[in-house]
Design an enzyme around this catalytic site. Structure first.
Site, short mmCIF file in Angstrom:
data_model
loop_
_atom_site.label_atom_id
_atom_site.label_comp_id
_atom_site.label_asym_id
_atom_site.label_seq_id
_atom_site.Cartn_x
_atom_site.Cartn_y
_atom_site.Cartn_z
N HIS A 140 0.85 -1.19 0.00
CA HIS A 140 0.00 0.00 0.00
C HIS A 140 0.89 1.24 0.00
CE1 HIS A 140 0.91 -0.63 4.24
NE2 HIS A 140 0.44 0.58 4.54
N HIS A 165 7.55 -5.16 11.58
CA HIS A 165 6.71 -3.96 11.57
C HIS A 165 6.29 -3.60 12.99
CE1 HIS A 165 3.27 -1.33 10.45
NE2 HIS A 165 3.99 -1.11 9.35
N ASP A 167 0.18 -4.41 6.66
CA ASP A 167 -0.86 -3.73 7.43
C ASP A 167 -2.28 -4.24 7.12
OD1 ASP A 167 1.52 -2.43 7.71
OD2 ASP A 167 0.67 -0.42 7.68
N ASP A 178 5.77 4.62 5.13
CA ASP A 178 6.76 3.66 5.65
C ASP A 178 6.84 2.40 4.81
OD1 ASP A 178 4.10 3.36 6.74
OD2 ASP A 178 4.84 1.88 8.16
N HIS A 238 -7.19 -2.88 5.63
CA HIS A 238 -6.45 -1.80 6.27
C HIS A 238 -7.25 -0.52 6.12
CE1 HIS A 238 -3.07 0.07 8.11
NE2 HIS A 238 -2.56 0.63 7.02
#
Length: 305
Positions: A63, A266, A208, A67, A141
């Site tokens: 995505h 993460h 995520d 980060d 997410h």
């Protein structure tokens, strides 16, 4: 000799720390280099890891939060500077095509790298080749996000004792593997007579997301699962609110999906001590557990017998 390993370039989530760079994961898979979610500083992390940017053959973005993608410009510009001759295939959620264009041309440079974009619109295969099949699935997410799964085709393992019994040696072995049959001493020998099924290796990458069906589909039977564990169970409500997993949730996925090697990463800056991630995950998953650290190399487990 082929190499299959994960080079960890960064393990931080939204905020890097003194010891954790932003995300970045290079999967070396034979002659392929799949760079997943290169965050800020990835170019330098490659240098510190002793890996050339020219190793990258595919960019796989889950995505477009910073980060997970702000390292794209530096890596691609470095590849142009180094004169990379091969194409780089870029996979990312189709809704972020505008963001990828901005990252691709964020500054002035002599652009010579052949970048071939493959925006992902639907679940399913996104690439195939001698390396296997690369699949993508939509995750849950706060923005459009996808996970990846690399599946090597099943093959066959040659059994030396049976090859010897039939007198198959040297070039005849290669002929048998290619054609499926070989004639030795007047007898036609079938490949199945001197070999056994060999399951192809499987790698999964999940960043995520909240728990959803796609997480389990990606992780199913993976030899290596690289998965986010942003929060600990004490902050499970925050995890749900922001669209993330806890270490315990990631571990339960691995246990239920019979993952061979679980790699957690993460990590939120709120937890400086990663041993807490290990403790929480180990209470659920009793298999091969790795708490990722920057600049480490993690082998893909060897094929089982």
């Amino acid at each position: 000799m082929s190499i299959r390993e994960l080079v960890v370039l960064g393990t931080a989530s939204q905020v890097p720390t003194r010891h954790r760079n932003h995300n970045g994961y290079l999967l070396r898979w034979d002659d392929q280099g799949l760079l997943f979610d290169p965050g800020e500083g990835t170019q330098r992390q490659l240098l510190l890891a002793g890996v050339s940017a020219g190793t990258v053959t595919r960019l796989c973005l889950t995505h477009f939060h910073g980060d997970h993608c702000l390292g794209v410009p530096g890596v691609l510009q470095r590849m142009s500077l180094d004169g990379a001759q091969h194409a780089v295939h870029a996979h990312y959620p189709a809704s972020g095509q505008e963001f990828f264009a901005r990252l691709r041309h964020v500054s002035i440079f002599h652009d010579t790298t052949d970048v071939r974009e493959h925006p992902v619109n639907t679940d399913g295969p996104v690439a195939a080749g001698t390396f296997g099949v690369l699949e993508a699935r939509r995750l849950d997410h706060s923005v459009d996000s996808i996970g990846y799964r690399l599946v090597e085709p099943d093959g066959r393992r040659m059994l030396p004792e049976l090859l010897g019994r039939f007198g198959i040696t040297g070039a005849a072995i290669g002929q048998l593997q290619r054609a499926g049959t070989v004639r030795v001493n007047g007898r036609l020998v079938q490949l199945a007579e001197v070999s056994e099924p060999r399951r192809g290796q499987r790698f999964a990458f999940v960043m995520d997301t909240r728990l959803c069906d796609s997480v389990y589909a990606l992780a199913d039977g993976a030899d290596m699962l690289v998965i986010e564990a942003t929060f600990l169970a004490e902050d499970a409500e925050l995890a749900r609110s922001y669209g993330h997993l806890t270490a315990g949730q990631a571990a339960r996925v691995a246990a239920e999906c019979k993952v061979r090697r679980l790699v957690l990463t993460h990590f939120s800056q709120r937890y400086p001590d990663t041993s807490r991630y290990r403790d929480e995950a180990a209470a659920v998953f009793d298999g091969d557990l790795v708490i990722a650290e920057d600049l480490t190399r993690i082998p893909v487990p060897k094929r089982g017998s």
